[in-house]
Design an enzyme around this catalytic site. Sequence first.
Site, mmCIF file in Angstrom:
data_model
loop_
_atom_site.group_PDB
_atom_site.id
_atom_site.type_symbol
_atom_site.label_atom_id
_atom_site.label_comp_id
_atom_site.label_asym_id
_atom_site.label_seq_id
_atom_site.Cartn_x
_atom_site.Cartn_y
_atom_site.Cartn_z
ATOM 1 N NE ARG A 234 -19.519 -10.465 -23.091
ATOM 2 C CZ ARG A 234 -18.782 -9.534 -22.482
ATOM 3 N NH1 ARG A 234 -18.218 -9.773 -21.324
ATOM 4 N NH2 ARG A 234 -18.614 -8.353 -23.048
ATOM 5 C CG HIS A 238 -15.408 -9.756 -26.235
ATOM 6 N ND1 HIS A 238 -16.501 -10.034 -27.026
ATOM 7 C CD2 HIS A 238 -14.330 -9.741 -27.067
ATOM 8 C CE1 HIS A 238 -16.099 -10.156 -28.288
ATOM 9 N NE2 HIS A 238 -14.796 -9.996 -28.334
ATOM 10 C CE1 TYR A 246 -17.224 -5.619 -20.173
ATOM 11 C CE2 TYR A 246 -14.904 -5.488 -20.805
ATOM 12 C CZ TYR A 246 -16.067 -6.223 -20.681
ATOM 13 O OH TYR A 246 -16.103 -7.547 -21.051
#
Lengths: 313, 359
Positions: A234, A238, A246
């Site tokens: 991706r 998110h 992260y």
Amino acid sequence: MVKSRYFEESVKQAYLEGKQPLFNMAKGPIPGEMHLSNGQEPCAAGVCAHLRPGDFVTATHRPHHVAIAKGVDLKAMAAEIFGKMPGLSGGRGGHMHLFDPDVNFSCSGIIGQGMGPALGAAVARQMRGDEHVAISFIGEGAANQGAFHESLNLAAIWNAPVVFVIEDNSYGISVAKKDCTAIEKNSDRASAYGISGVFVPGNDPDAVYDAAGDAVSRARRGGGPSLIEVETYRLEGHFMGDAEQYRPKGEVERLMGIDPIPIYRRRLADAGVDSALLEAADARAKKNVDEAIQFARTAPAPEASDAFEKVFT
Amino acid sequence: MHLRKCLLNRIVAKEDEKLKNKAERRLTIAKAMSEAIAQAMDADQRVLVMGEDIGKLGGVFGTTQGLLEKYGPERVRDTPISETAFIGAAVGMAASGMRPIVELMFVDFFGVCMDAIYNLAAKQSYFSGGRVKCPLVIMTSVGGGYGDAGQHSQCLYATFAHLPGMKVVIPSNAYDAKGLMTAAIRDENPTIFMFHKALQGMGWLGTEPRAITSVPQELYEVPLNKAAVVRTGRDITLVGFGVTLHHALDAAEALAVDGIEAEVIDLRALAPIDRETVRRSVAKTGRLVVVDDDYKSCGISAEIIAMVCEDPQAKLRSAPTRVTHPDIPVPFSPVMERAILPTASKVEVSARNAVRGFE
């Protein structure tokens, strides 16, 4: 793939309206969480190219690319995402809960939830004796859910015409696959249930197409369920607003460098596909998406009292 | 004169025949459920049954007796112990034109599959603007009283009745069991069909004789949203359902000896609750005792009392009270379990206090 990408970019733009400079999820024309699928287009396109309207598909909380590939009505879908009256459910569901029974598509905000319904829909088709199949798209995080293991076992013992497709984008929100999954490839887990399991590396639409072709035709001819894990990426967080701390340094830049859309465009050009054809496809996608977004923006909002309708049918 | 006598004889003979038929057709709730399912499967090829031990065994609580032999393993599917997968699968089947009936053996087991029930099945209609239907029946056993301890004896009525998008029913007798099951199978929405183990008529679980009733051969429906006034009275309203309806009826009989006339309501439907029938009764009697073998707090009993207190027509002559399971896990030892479950005598005491308090 280009329609999906352009749709996501258009949604992103609209989503950020009213949310800058201070990010407030409730503001702007599209409130709530927004999970964009930029980069994951090969999974949807490569699998859904094999499907018919009567085939049943469940997708995840990141559903737009799959919905578009399955042929969900783009205007009704955009209107749903904007929470408008002519949306797929009249604004009751929003972007994580898109249902289009005309093409047998649905999705869910709960990890792994679509696997059971897909296998049930597959069994219903099997009992009817037609050649339709069901596909359940899940993320790699769902492979650690009980629903995953229960569904694989049940699909195997009932020889259900269903294909489970794992979109492995290597993160469950912030937790990397390698930090939460006991084995490297979830496709290996298929052997625990005596069914075919294939790993497709490289986020490559042609390779996905080939693997899905095998699995879908096996299901259609009564050969039972399959599991496919697709390595994908991706390119966004998110959800919109994700600070993505992260990610290792340089990862986003590296991923942008292997964006599947320009890579595939080059492959087509190298194979001798006329550039005018590609430009026409781009223009068509852009026009469809622009019309859908415009439709959604100008569509009437639901009445507040509509919230009380459709709890039951 | 002769003609009248002949006619009379014929009528009497007909009545005798009817009674005879009735006598032959007294069924347990388990048999009534099985029969409703079998007849629904005869009438509609789309109906199928799934669950643990519902095939060869005929259901641990006798709900699917004889179905496998009659309809075969494609329409009567024994499942692995995978509630999430098979309840999820039932939703996919329902969305694809089938009408699945699924058994969740004990309601206590909902913990392993609640997502498939309240987040999936119960929201199909809403999330699709009414375009995706979910004609699904989940039948599940409830209740204790036989020493099965805290993971096999719960009721959890309110847990399900609280969540929108599902209908929740529980019969107190075989007639209602067949009618409610038929209505649930024909309904386009998910229905949780609860059945109380103490009423099931399985020999090994004990039997409440009043739950075994005459049941018509033909299919018929009992509405999924209507309570029944099963005994009329002027002094106090007793509300029960499932096994607690029988506690209320026993209490009403004891009260009647002293001239206290209790009106007894069998809720039958827990979601949606028939507020009208309850309110109409309490508007008449002015007194209310609710009997509920689920946990006390935030339960059906609280909802019944609240709906009466919210009713401007209610002229309460005493404070409404409830006889419930306390807010503790169901204990194993019969000494403890007997002490904490609702009983007819507890209902009677509450009712007498309510009536006496305002004399």
